[in-house]
Design a protein around this motif. Structure first.
Motif, PDB file in Angstrom:
ATOM      1  N   GLU A 510      27.376 -11.355  15.832  1.00 38.63           N
ATOM      2  CA  GLU A 510      28.588 -10.665  15.778  1.00 38.63           C
ATOM      3  C   GLU A 510      29.191 -11.051  17.173  1.00 38.63           C
ATOM      4  OE1 GLU A 510      30.508  -9.370  13.581  1.00 38.63           O
ATOM      5  OE2 GLU A 510      29.243 -10.017  12.050  1.00 38.63           O
ATOM      6  N   ASP A 511      28.674 -11.129  18.187  1.00 37.54           N
ATOM      7  CA  ASP A 511      29.343 -11.508  19.601  1.00 37.54           C
ATOM      8  C   ASP A 511      29.051 -12.563  20.315  1.00 37.54           C
ATOM      9  OD1 ASP A 511      30.138  -8.671  19.511  1.00 37.54           O
ATOM     10  OD2 ASP A 511      28.124  -8.031  20.191  1.00 37.54           O
ATOM     11  N   ARG A 512      28.593 -13.727  19.770  1.00 38.81           N
ATOM     12  CA  ARG A 512      28.286 -15.091  20.239  1.00 38.81           C
ATOM     13  C   ARG A 512      28.348 -16.103  19.178  1.00 38.81           C
ATOM     14  NH1 ARG A 512      22.595 -13.879  23.180  1.00 38.81           N
ATOM     15  NH2 ARG A 512      22.149 -13.027  21.024  1.00 38.81           N
ATOM     16  N   PHE A 513      29.168 -17.160  19.704  1.00 36.92           N
ATOM     17  CA  PHE A 513      29.098 -18.426  18.740  1.00 36.92           C
ATOM     18  C   PHE A 513      28.981 -19.454  19.882  1.00 36.92           C
ATOM     19  CE2 PHE A 513      33.458 -17.450  19.471  1.00 36.92           C
ATOM     20  CZ  PHE A 513      34.044 -18.532  19.381  1.00 36.92           C
ATOM     21  N   GLY A 514      28.583 -20.930  19.431  1.00 37.80           N
ATOM     22  CA  GLY A 514      28.788 -21.839  20.114  1.00 37.80           C
ATOM     23  C   GLY A 514      29.350 -23.147  19.510  1.00 37.80           C
ATOM     24  N   PHE A 515      29.772 -24.166  20.145  1.00 42.60           N
ATOM     25  CA  PHE A 515      30.100 -25.496  19.657  1.00 42.60           C
ATOM     26  C   PHE A 515      29.454 -26.608  20.333  1.00 42.60           C
ATOM     27  CE2 PHE A 515      33.522 -28.704  18.760  1.00 42.60           C
ATOM     28  CZ  PHE A 515      33.729 -28.642  17.565  1.00 42.60           C
ATOM     29  N   ILE A 516      29.166 -27.517  19.438  1.00 41.18           N
ATOM     30  CA  ILE A 516      28.395 -28.810  20.029  1.00 41.18           C
ATOM     31  C   ILE A 516      29.612 -29.946  19.794  1.00 41.18           C
ATOM     32  CG2 ILE A 516      26.692 -30.622  19.651  1.00 41.18           C
ATOM     33  CD1 ILE A 516      24.916 -28.519  18.698  1.00 41.18           C
ATOM     34  N   TRP A 517      30.266 -30.246  21.012  1.00 47.31           N
ATOM     35  CA  TRP A 517      31.044 -31.622  20.912  1.00 47.31           C
ATOM     36  C   TRP A 517      30.298 -32.750  20.963  1.00 47.31           C
ATOM     37  CZ3 TRP A 517      36.196 -29.541  22.229  1.00 47.31           C
ATOM     38  CH2 TRP A 517      36.279 -28.378  22.812  1.00 47.31           C
ATOM     39  N   LEU A 518      30.131 -33.729  19.887  1.00 46.39           N
ATOM     40  CA  LEU A 518      29.404 -34.405  19.527  1.00 46.39           C
ATOM     41  C   LEU A 518      29.774 -35.754  20.596  1.00 46.39           C
ATOM     42  CD1 LEU A 518      29.043 -34.866  15.650  1.00 46.39           C
ATOM     43  CD2 LEU A 518      27.393 -34.093  17.531  1.00 46.39           C
ATOM     44  N   GLU A 519      30.982 -36.024  20.682  1.00 46.55           N
ATOM     45  CA  GLU A 519      31.663 -37.515  21.475  1.00 46.55           C
ATOM     46  C   GLU A 519      31.256 -36.831  23.077  1.00 46.55           C
ATOM     47  OE1 GLU A 519      35.727 -39.596  22.336  1.00 46.55           O
ATOM     48  OE2 GLU A 519      35.616 -38.775  20.348  1.00 46.55           O
ATOM     49  N   LEU A 520      31.635 -35.797  23.319  1.00 45.24           N
ATOM     50  CA  LEU A 520      31.315 -35.471  24.728  1.00 45.24           C
ATOM     51  C   LEU A 520      29.601 -35.207  24.962  1.00 45.24           C
ATOM     52  CD1 LEU A 520      34.236 -33.001  25.394  1.00 45.24           C
ATOM     53  CD2 LEU A 520      33.969 -35.587  25.968  1.00 45.24           C
ATOM     54  N   LYS A 521      28.860 -35.197  23.947  1.00 48.96           N
ATOM     55  CA  LYS A 521      27.315 -34.609  24.051  1.00 48.96           C
ATOM     56  C   LYS A 521      27.277 -33.450  24.783  1.00 48.96           C
ATOM     57  CE  LYS A 521      25.663 -39.210  23.021  1.00 48.96           C
ATOM     58  NZ  LYS A 521      24.300 -40.189  23.358  1.00 48.96           N
ATOM     59  N   SER A 522      28.273 -32.387  24.398  1.00 46.00           N
ATOM     60  CA  SER A 522      28.299 -31.101  25.346  1.00 46.00           C
ATOM     61  C   SER A 522      28.008 -29.875  24.406  1.00 46.00           C
ATOM     62  CB  SER A 522      29.411 -31.174  26.070  1.00 46.00           C
ATOM     63  OG  SER A 522      29.757 -30.283  27.101  1.00 46.00           O
ATOM     64  N   PHE A 523      27.675 -28.778  24.980  1.00 45.99           N
ATOM     65  CA  PHE A 523      27.698 -27.579  24.205  1.00 45.99           C
ATOM     66  C   PHE A 523      28.303 -26.561  25.095  1.00 45.99           C
ATOM     67  CE2 PHE A 523      25.158 -23.477  23.642  1.00 45.99           C
ATOM     68  CZ  PHE A 523      25.639 -23.301  22.363  1.00 45.99           C
ATOM     69  N   SER A 524      29.181 -25.724  24.396  1.00 47.14           N
ATOM     70  CA  SER A 524      29.860 -24.509  24.950  1.00 47.14           C
ATOM     71  C   SER A 524      29.318 -23.101  24.176  1.00 47.14           C
ATOM     72  CB  SER A 524      31.610 -24.726  24.565  1.00 47.14           C
ATOM     73  OG  SER A 524      31.913 -25.674  25.337  1.00 47.14           O
ATOM     74  N   LEU A 525      28.883 -22.447  24.944  1.00 47.32           N
ATOM     75  CA  LEU A 525      28.626 -21.116  24.347  1.00 47.32           C
ATOM     76  C   LEU A 525      29.745 -19.913  24.746  1.00 47.32           C
ATOM     77  CD1 LEU A 525      26.175 -19.052  23.635  1.00 47.32           C
ATOM     78  CD2 LEU A 525      25.363 -18.930  25.684  1.00 47.32           C
ATOM     79  N   TYR A 526      29.914 -19.277  23.557  1.00 49.57           N
ATOM     80  CA  TYR A 526      30.976 -18.184  24.073  1.00 49.57           C
ATOM     81  C   TYR A 526      30.525 -16.689  23.805  1.00 49.57           C
ATOM     82  CZ  TYR A 526      34.200 -22.355  23.124  1.00 49.57           C
ATOM     83  OH  TYR A 526      34.650 -23.585  23.191  1.00 49.57           O
ATOM     84  N   SER A 527      30.905 -15.838  24.357  1.00 50.22           N
ATOM     85  CA  SER A 527      30.262 -14.563  24.429  1.00 50.22           C
ATOM     86  C   SER A 527      31.825 -13.549  24.232  1.00 50.22           C
ATOM     87  CB  SER A 527      29.503 -14.073  25.590  1.00 50.22           C
ATOM     88  OG  SER A 527      29.046 -12.685  25.426  1.00 50.22           O
ATOM     89  N   ARG A 528      31.477 -12.671  23.589  1.00 53.33           N
ATOM     90  CA  ARG A 528      32.582 -11.784  23.361  1.00 53.33           C
ATOM     91  C   ARG A 528      33.135 -10.896  24.583  1.00 53.33           C
ATOM     92  NH1 ARG A 528      34.804  -9.825  18.582  1.00 53.33           N
ATOM     93  NH2 ARG A 528      33.251 -10.527  17.393  1.00 53.33           N
ATOM     94  N   LEU A 529      34.220 -10.735  24.778  1.00 55.25           N
ATOM     95  CA  LEU A 529      35.017  -9.803  25.708  1.00 55.25           C
ATOM     96  C   LEU A 529      34.976  -8.378  25.040  1.00 55.25           C
ATOM     97  CD1 LEU A 529      38.132 -10.599  27.957  1.00 55.25           C
ATOM     98  CD2 LEU A 529      37.633  -8.402  27.023  1.00 55.25           C
TER      99      LEU A 529
END
Length: 556
Positions: A510-529
């Motif tokens: 409920e408080d975290r999600f992520g996104f894998i940018w395939l072209e950049l081969k990078s991962f972003s992690l998001y946490s709720r405020l």
């Protein structure tokens, strides 16, 4: 003055009509109440005495009999209680009620209606000087609490606080985005004790995305030891100093510092930069070895420090919650490579989840749609061993991406055909209007591919990042609930050549999600405020979506 007659318990007199004409010019539309609404509020039960209207309630109503001190006319002698009662006489109008009951009644009225109540008669005007009434309005409308009594002991009054501070500055309470070019920001203006304070919210130090937000006061307004509201700038390191707030357009205001010399430091710009760097990043420049990152940090300092807290702010809203949302919408802080942590707003729009930047960078500025996730296209992850293979993940996501592009081409053909709405080969529905481009479709329009197979939303499945995918924070969840196809926005410096590229949206909890940018081969992690933000939610979805459209134009 029908309301005046009801409150006095008499008919409308020449004096009441004359008072009405005299005060029409000074009564604003925002302080007037609907007559029926005033009757309803004043007619609420207080203790054992019922103040109501109509023959059922047994309340005195205006009629042709008797006179009162505040007007002429007649009163129907209907008793409040049983007319056969042998007890003491009962009041025939509001003006005859005990003062303590009138205080209770007036405390229920909005503060904007109380000046009109004071125009009714001398007794009402005197009762409105009771601090209890205004103290309760400050608490009910602005959330103020025990500090009010301390202020009253110091010589100030709750009435002055309401009239001179809280009510005049009520329009700036809530969430705002400063106009700082591509960087944006998040400002929360709230009542804090006896002050109205503008807090700038800053993400945690990179890359500790799950740490709490940091707050920095930019301005405050108060009546401490004064009979008028004072605005003070809090920017810099020399304490509060004179400032100003200007409100012009709707949902917009500006701040101005009148003593910018208070922002300067004895060591000059170099010392200011070192102090800013430690506060903003939690590190010194020598500890940051990446040259490109050093360049980005120096660029941000030069750009943002030139404003000296003289900024324009535009109102933003939190998205409304709907029962169909995948998770609670709201604000999240996420990792963005060399740019550090940024704040995004997650919202849901029919079959899409979207993340909009509130803070940005020179590549993709604040206000832009950073993530666009198609919730109709879940992706089933392979086993852990295959998840480690970037080629396998790319095959799954790019397969869905090609499917989306084919459907878009078929919809474009169908839209230009003479007959619209007919089913196309391959199980794809033709476009039926402008909403078709925004993902509004039924189950019968879903493509029959394996990518649309759903799993139990509460069932956790193992998750691991593919080898070769960079992550600022290696401490990410090792299980997830669902994955969906989506696109992320990338661009060159100065927001040149913006492009939406395919990627994988990963819902952890409920408080975290992520996104894998395939072209950049990078991962972003998001946490709720998780901070509680008052006066922040949008009144409706239409207003929220209009705000999102405006945000893109602010920072483009």
């Amino acid at each position: 003055m029908a309301v005046c007659a009801r409150l006095c318990g008499v008919g409308q007199s020449r004096r009441c009509r004359r008072r009405q004409r005299q005060n029409q010019q000074v009564q604003g539309s925002d302080s007037d109440m609907d007559e029926e609404e005033e009757e309803r509020i004043v007619g609420q039960k207080q203790g054992d005495v019922v103040v109501g209207r109509g023959p059922e309630s047994g309340v005195a109503t205006a009629g042709p009999s008797d006179a009162c001190e505040y007007g002429s006319g007649h009163v129907n002698r209907r008793s409040f209680l049983d007319p056969t009662s042998t007890g003491p006489p009962h009041p025939q109008s509001l003006v005859e009620l005990p003062p303590e009951l009138l205080v209770e009644i007036f405390s229920l009225l909005p503060g904007t209606a109380l000046p009109n109540v004071g125009l009714v008669c001398k007794k009402f005007r005197q009762i409105l000087n009771t601090e209890t009434i205004w103290r309760r309005r400050c608490m009910a409308e602005f959330g103020m609490k025990e500090d009010l009594r301390k202020m009253e002991l110091g010589g100030a009054s709750s009435r002055d606080l309401y009239v001179k501070l809280l009510y005049p500055y009520r329009h700036i309470l809530g969430l705002w985005q400063p106009d700082i070019g591509p960087y944006g920001g998040l400002l929360n203006v709230e009542v804090d004790g006896l002050f109205i304070i503008g807090w700038m919210y800053l993400p945690p130090h990179d890359p500790r995305v799950e740490d709490p937000m940091r707050r920095r006061p930019l301005f405050r307004i108060h009546m401490w030891e004064s009979q008028k509201a004072n605005v003070e700038c809090m920017y810099g390191h020399k304490g509060p100093h004179k400032g100003d707030i200007q409100t012009g357009k709707r949902d917009e205001f500006s701040t101005k510092c009148n003593q910018t010399d208070h922002h300067r430091m004895p060591g000059g710009r170099q010392e200011e930069f070192r102090t800013w760097l430690e506060e903003e990043w939690g590190r010194t420049l020598e500890e940051i070895f990446h040259e490109h990152m050093q360049e980005l940090i120096l660029m941000k300092f030069i750009y943002t420090s030139q404003y000296d807290n003289c900024l324009t702010y535009r109102r933003i809203y939190l998205p409304p919650l709907r029962s169909t949302d995948l998770l609670l919408p709201g604000l999240f802080k996420g990792t963005y490579g060399s740019h550090g942590l940024e704040i995004v707003m997650l919202s849901f729009h029919e079959a899409y989840a979207r993340a909009t930047k509130l803070t940005g960078d020179p590549n993709v500025p604040a206000g832009q749609l950073t993530l666009d996730v198609d919730l109709r296209r879940p992706v089933v992850l392979p086993d852990l061993e295959q998840q480690r293979n970037i080629e396998e993940l790319s095959r799954l996501v790019l397969g869905v991406h090609q499917e989306v592009e084919r459907e878009a081409q078929q919809q474009a053909k169908a839209a230009s055909a003479p007959v619209s709405g007919a089913a196309e080969p391959g199980g794809v529905c033709a476009a039926e209007g402008p909403e078709a481009d925004h993902g509004a479709s039924s189950d019968s329009c879903q493509p029959g591919s394996s990518s649309t197979t759903t799993t139990n939303p509460t069932e956790a499945q193992p998750f691991v990042l593919p080898l070769g995918v960079m992550a600022r924070n290696e401490v990410y969840p090792r299980t997830c609930r669902k994955c969906f196809y989506g696109t992320g926005l990338i661009a060159g410096h100065g927001f040149t050549s913006p492009e939406r590229t395919p990627g994988l949206f990963v819902l952890f909890d409920e408080d975290r999600f992520g996104f894998i940018w395939l072209e950049l081969k990078s991962f972003s992690l998001y946490s709720r405020l998780t901070d509680k933000l008052a006066h922040a939610h949008a009144p409706n979805m239409e207003r929220f979506e209009a705000m999102l459209r405006n945000m893109q134009s602010w920072t483009s």
